[in-house]
Design a protein around this motif. Structure first.
Motif, PDB file in Angstrom:
ATOM      1  N   PHE A   1       3.624  -1.027   3.969  1.00 47.60           N
ATOM      2  CA  PHE A   1       2.871   0.219   3.818  1.00 47.60           C
ATOM      3  C   PHE A   1       3.803   1.415   3.898  1.00 47.60           C
ATOM      4  O   PHE A   1       4.694   1.459   4.753  1.00 47.60           O
ATOM      5  CB  PHE A   1       1.833   0.310   4.950  1.00 47.60           C
ATOM      6  CG  PHE A   1       1.138   1.647   5.049  1.00 47.60           C
ATOM      7  CD1 PHE A   1       0.137   1.997   4.148  1.00 47.60           C
ATOM      8  CD2 PHE A   1       1.478   2.567   6.043  1.00 47.60           C
ATOM      9  CE1 PHE A   1      -0.517   3.229   4.230  1.00 47.60           C
ATOM     10  CE2 PHE A   1       0.832   3.800   6.140  1.00 47.60           C
ATOM     11  CZ  PHE A   1      -0.162   4.127   5.224  1.00 47.60           C
ATOM     12  N   THR A   2       3.596   2.375   3.028  1.00 46.95           N
ATOM     13  CA  THR A   2       4.202   3.701   3.200  1.00 46.95           C
ATOM     14  C   THR A   2       3.080   4.712   3.180  1.00 46.95           C
ATOM     15  O   THR A   2       2.243   4.707   2.268  1.00 46.95           O
ATOM     16  CB  THR A   2       5.212   4.010   2.085  1.00 46.95           C
ATOM     17  OG1 THR A   2       6.299   3.098   2.202  1.00 46.95           O
ATOM     18  CG2 THR A   2       5.768   5.427   2.215  1.00 46.95           C
ATOM     19  N   GLY A   3       3.049   5.578   4.170  1.00 51.51           N
ATOM     20  CA  GLY A   3       2.012   6.601   4.240  1.00 51.51           C
ATOM     21  C   GLY A   3       1.989   7.236   5.612  1.00 51.51           C
ATOM     22  O   GLY A   3       3.016   7.261   6.307  1.00 51.51           O
TER      23      GLY A   3
ATOM     24  N   PRO B   1       1.801   5.609  -1.051  1.00 49.41           N
ATOM     25  CA  PRO B   1       1.274   6.982  -1.027  1.00 49.41           C
ATOM     26  C   PRO B   1       1.419   7.682  -2.386  1.00 49.41           C
ATOM     27  O   PRO B   1       1.977   7.120  -3.327  1.00 49.41           O
ATOM     28  CB  PRO B   1       2.176   7.654  -0.005  1.00 49.41           C
ATOM     29  CG  PRO B   1       3.502   7.010  -0.228  1.00 49.41           C
ATOM     30  CD  PRO B   1       3.223   5.586  -0.626  1.00 49.41           C
TER      31      PRO B   1
ATOM     32  N   LEU C   1      12.184   9.720  11.673  1.00 54.93           N
ATOM     33  CA  LEU C   1      12.559   9.233  10.339  1.00 54.93           C
ATOM     34  C   LEU C   1      13.924   9.831   9.948  1.00 54.93           C
ATOM     35  O   LEU C   1      14.947   9.292  10.272  1.00 54.93           O
ATOM     36  CB  LEU C   1      11.439   9.574   9.345  1.00 54.93           C
ATOM     37  CG  LEU C   1      11.513   8.921   7.965  1.00 54.93           C
ATOM     38  CD1 LEU C   1      11.523   7.405   8.035  1.00 54.93           C
ATOM     39  CD2 LEU C   1      10.368   9.395   7.083  1.00 54.93           C
TER      40      LEU C   1
ATOM     41  N   ALA D   1     -10.784   2.198   1.707  1.00 54.13           N
ATOM     42  CA  ALA D   1     -11.279   1.503   2.902  1.00 54.13           C
ATOM     43  C   ALA D   1     -11.548   0.015   2.657  1.00 54.13           C
ATOM     44  O   ALA D   1     -11.026  -0.844   3.381  1.00 54.13           O
ATOM     45  CB  ALA D   1     -12.522   2.204   3.432  1.00 54.13           C
TER      46      ALA D   1
ATOM     47  N   GLY E   1       7.136  11.730   9.148  1.00 55.63           N
ATOM     48  CA  GLY E   1       8.336  12.231   9.810  1.00 55.63           C
ATOM     49  C   GLY E   1       8.120  13.655  10.293  1.00 55.63           C
ATOM     50  O   GLY E   1       7.060  14.244  10.073  1.00 55.63           O
TER      51      GLY E   1
ATOM     52  N   ILE F   1       0.864  -1.194   0.000  1.00 53.22           N
ATOM     53  CA  ILE F   1       0.000   0.000   0.000  1.00 53.22           C
ATOM     54  C   ILE F   1       0.897   1.240   0.000  1.00 53.22           C
ATOM     55  O   ILE F   1       1.763   1.384   0.873  1.00 53.22           O
ATOM     56  CB  ILE F   1      -0.935  -0.006   1.234  1.00 53.22           C
ATOM     57  CG1 ILE F   1      -1.745  -1.314   1.256  1.00 53.22           C
ATOM     58  CG2 ILE F   1      -1.872   1.208   1.217  1.00 53.22           C
ATOM     59  CD1 ILE F   1      -2.666  -1.469   2.456  1.00 53.22           C
TER      60      ILE F   1
HETATM   61  P1  NAD Z   1      -2.047   8.133   3.585  1.00 57.51           P
HETATM   62  O1  NAD Z   1      -1.693   7.386   4.837  1.00 57.51           O
HETATM   63  O2  NAD Z   1      -3.241   8.974   3.586  1.00 57.51           O
HETATM   64  O3  NAD Z   1      -2.231   7.105   2.378  1.00 57.51           O
HETATM   65  C1  NAD Z   1      -1.240   6.162   2.042  1.00 57.51           C
HETATM   66  C2  NAD Z   1      -1.906   4.989   1.348  1.00 57.51           C
HETATM   67  O4  NAD Z   1      -2.780   4.351   2.283  1.00 57.51           O
HETATM   68  C3  NAD Z   1      -2.768   5.389   0.143  1.00 57.51           C
HETATM   69  O5  NAD Z   1      -2.654   4.390  -0.843  1.00 57.51           O
HETATM   70  C4  NAD Z   1      -4.169   5.392   0.738  1.00 57.51           C
HETATM   71  O6  NAD Z   1      -5.171   5.156  -0.221  1.00 57.51           O
HETATM   72  C5  NAD Z   1      -4.053   4.220   1.695  1.00 57.51           C
HETATM   73  N1  NAD Z   1      -5.080   4.177   2.735  1.00 57.51           N
HETATM   74  C6  NAD Z   1      -5.737   5.200   3.317  1.00 57.51           C
HETATM   75  N2  NAD Z   1      -6.657   4.714   4.194  1.00 57.51           N
HETATM   76  C7  NAD Z   1      -6.536   3.358   4.169  1.00 57.51           C
HETATM   77  C8  NAD Z   1      -7.193   2.295   4.834  1.00 57.51           C
HETATM   78  N3  NAD Z   1      -8.170   2.523   5.705  1.00 57.51           N
HETATM   79  N4  NAD Z   1      -6.823   1.023   4.551  1.00 57.51           N
HETATM   80  C9  NAD Z   1      -5.847   0.771   3.662  1.00 57.51           C
HETATM   81  N5  NAD Z   1      -5.196   1.734   2.986  1.00 57.51           N
HETATM   82  C10 NAD Z   1      -5.525   3.006   3.243  1.00 57.51           C
HETATM   83  O7  NAD Z   1      -0.729   8.943   3.187  1.00 57.51           O
HETATM   84  P2  NAD Z   1      -0.524   9.906   1.928  1.00 57.51           P
HETATM   85  O8  NAD Z   1      -1.232  11.181   2.208  1.00 57.51           O
HETATM   86  O9  NAD Z   1      -0.794   9.179   0.668  1.00 57.51           O
HETATM   87  O10 NAD Z   1       1.054  10.141   1.993  1.00 57.51           O
HETATM   88  C11 NAD Z   1       1.641  11.088   2.799  1.00 57.51           C
HETATM   89  C12 NAD Z   1       2.156  10.464   4.075  1.00 57.51           C
HETATM   90  O11 NAD Z   1       3.044   9.404   3.746  1.00 57.51           O
HETATM   91  C13 NAD Z   1       2.963  11.436   4.915  1.00 57.51           C
HETATM   92  O12 NAD Z   1       2.665  11.261   6.269  1.00 57.51           O
HETATM   93  C14 NAD Z   1       4.400  11.022   4.624  1.00 57.51           C
HETATM   94  O13 NAD Z   1       5.299  11.387   5.630  1.00 57.51           O
HETATM   95  C15 NAD Z   1       4.255   9.551   4.481  1.00 57.51           C
HETATM   96  N6  NAD Z   1       5.366   8.985   3.717  1.00 57.51           N
HETATM   97  C16 NAD Z   1       6.288   8.239   4.378  1.00 57.51           C
HETATM   98  C17 NAD Z   1       7.373   7.730   3.676  1.00 57.51           C
HETATM   99  C18 NAD Z   1       8.406   6.899   4.375  1.00 57.51           C
HETATM  100  O14 NAD Z   1       9.198   6.264   3.685  1.00 57.51           O
HETATM  101  N7  NAD Z   1       8.454   6.859   5.694  1.00 57.51           N
HETATM  102  C19 NAD Z   1       7.511   7.977   2.297  1.00 57.51           C
HETATM  103  C20 NAD Z   1       6.538   8.749   1.658  1.00 57.51           C
HETATM  104  C21 NAD Z   1       5.462   9.239   2.388  1.00 57.51           C
END
Ligand code: NAD
Length: 484
Positions: free
Chosen positions: A232-234, A156, A415, A215, A259, A154
């Protein structure tokens, strides 16, 4: 999509078991160009049934993929890598159109993304087990490395290409098969990677891609027993939700989360180098990176000089569509992002900060934000505690080294971090004191395929890239041979 040399890279369908498919409900979601706010196209709005089908396809492909020799898997990854580089311009154009970053940066991301495929193709040949001396004479013990199984991936929107390859390349190299759920904001980069994987000869079902709102797809990935790992990244919010959801079926997890990176400039820093580092770290991707300097901490003796040098460079930045030459800051991903940035700036100004940059003329379009340098930032401001995720550089003043380190570590995230000093003893002291998964000394960049990438505290679990990155997709099996 206009101007693509190879139009078949643009797909408006999901990929399940080697077939390009629509959602069974017939529903679609629009994908919007952040520069114009116009729809680029649609993708299927998939849900539980398609996700189950994708997981089943990945499970069917698993047996054959796992049995290939490591050299065969490496060869297919090499072919995929070659195709990414051969289609670099098209992949970059797709990326910029759906995500907004300047084309040069998009090209850089494709090269960076491809570097993981190459790296893990090489690592596939080195999945070595080991032997253990037996405590009894009639026994031999070896440790085998085996793939984890089907993985849910999953990702971002901020790095729509590289965040996928950083996970999929080690997963495939290890012998796992995957179901990818790209961000609903940037699915086309993922789908183009799927087209190239097919062309490279990666068998049907090894890579599956489900598109749509998160979702229901997420619920199926979390609940389905066949999925043995989620990578997962997000955001930290969604990461902790996935962690809870994965608990019932005890899945393995890799989490690359948010981060709140500090970039510390000490009195003895090379200020020109520090300005370069701050520009790279803070303003790349319009400040929308997890490793971007969210807080710039400057020691009192150089505060004014550093502020003047940085703001002179920021004043020269051009804001505009990522496809326009010379643009440094593209549009933000969506209106929610713009609102968050504005809220952070207004809160900082209300609490005593000042903007010291001139605001450049902004092009038409609601999602453009002026790059800013703010002086007088303090710990009680929203931008000190949360990721701003925009081109805003707040400068915090500190007096002593201890105070600077305490300020830097004063966050639940861990991070990336950066610091600038020319003093060797200070370099060791500060490098060891920073509570972050990655530390950059006299550099504003810490992301490359050869080094472990990941965070501590609420920034996540596990590491991507480097030799260790493949271990996230491998299980160990102790094999005891008795009666010898
Ligand atoms: P997000 O958490 O909103 O979404 C990330 C992914 O998760 C997307 O594909 C989204 O559709 C999915 N998602 C959302 N709700 C979900 C659920 N209930 N079940 C399953 N999947 C779900 O993050 P974003 O806005 O896309 O990205 C920005 C964030 O990502 C920032 O916080 C950033 O710091 C972080 N990030 C971290 C890294 C890392 O390597 N640590 C790298 C890039 C981005």
């Amino acid at each position: 999509m206009k101007n693509l040399k190879d139009k078949s890279l643009f797909r408006e369908a999901g990929l399940i078991g080697g077939k390009w498919v629509a959602a069974s409900s017939g529903k679609t979601v629009d994908v919007v160009d952040p520069a114009t706010q116009c729809a680029i196209g649609t993708v299927p709005d998939m849900a539980g049934p398609e996700t189950r089908a994708a997981i089943e396809a990945a499970a069917s492909a698993y047996a054959g993929w796992k049995k290939k020799t490591n050299a065969e898997r490496a060869g297919l990854l090499e072919a995929w890598h070659g195709l990414m580089l051969a289609h670099l311009d098209d992949l970059a154009l797709i990326l910029t159109t759906e995500q907004g970053k300047p084309l040069d940066e998009a090209r850089g991301e494709i090269r960076y993304g491809a570097s993981f495929v190459k790296w893990f193709a090489e690592e596939a040949r080195r999945i070595n087990g080991h032997t253990i001396p037996s405590p009894t004479p009639d026994r031999r013990i070896i440790v085998l490395k085996e793939p984890v199984g089907v993985c849910g991936i999953i990702t971002p929107w901020n790095f729509p290409n590289a965040m996928i390859t950083r996970k999929v390349a080690p997963a495939l190299a290890a012998g796992c098969t995957v179901v990818i759920k790209p961000s609903e904001f940037t699915p086309y980069s993922a789908l183009a990677l799927g087209v190239l994987a097919e062309r490279a000869g990666i068998p049907a079902g090894v890579i599956n891609i489900v598109t749509g709102m998160p979702a229901e797809i997420g619920n199926e990935i979390m609940a389905n027993e066949t999925v043995r790992k989620i990578s997962f990244t997000g955001s930290t919010r969604v990461g902790s939700l996935l962690m809870r959801g994965a608990a019932d079926t005890v899945k393995r997890l890799s989490l690359e989360l948010g981060g709140n990176a500090p970039l510390i400039v000490f009195d003895d820093a090379d200020l020109d180098l520090a300005v370069e580092g701050a520009l790279v770290s803070k303003f790349r991707n319009g400040g929308q990176t997890c490793v971007c300097a969210n807080r710039i901490l400057v020691q009192a003796g150089v505060y004014e000089t550093f502020a003047a040098k940085l703001s002179a460079r920021v004043n020269a930045m051009k804001v505009g569509p990522g496809t326009e030459p010379g643009v440094a800051i593209g549009p933000m991903i969506n209106m929610a992002a713009v609102e968050k940035i504005n809220r952070h700036v207004e809160d900082a100004l209300a609490k005593g900060a000042s903007i010291i940059t001139t605001r450049p003329a902004l092009p038409d379009g609601l999602q453009y934000v002026a790059p800013l340098v703010l002086t007088g930032a303090t710990k009680d401001m929203q931008l000190a505690g949360e990721e701003t995720f925009g081109p805003v550089a707040p400068l915090f003043r500190f007096e002593t080294e201890e105070e600077g380190i305490a300020l830097a570590n004063g966050t639940p995230y861990g991070l990336a971090s950066y610091f600038y000093t020319e003093n060797l003893k200070r370099a060791w002291r500060v490098g060891e004191a920073l509570e972050f998964g990655m530390v950059g000394l006299n550099t504003g960049s810490v992301s490359m395929e050869v080094a472990p990438f990941g965070g501590v505290k609420q920034s996540g679990l596990g590491r991507e890239g480097a030799q260790i990155g493949i271990e996230e997709y491998l299980e160990m099996k102790s094999f005891h041979m008795g009666g010898l």
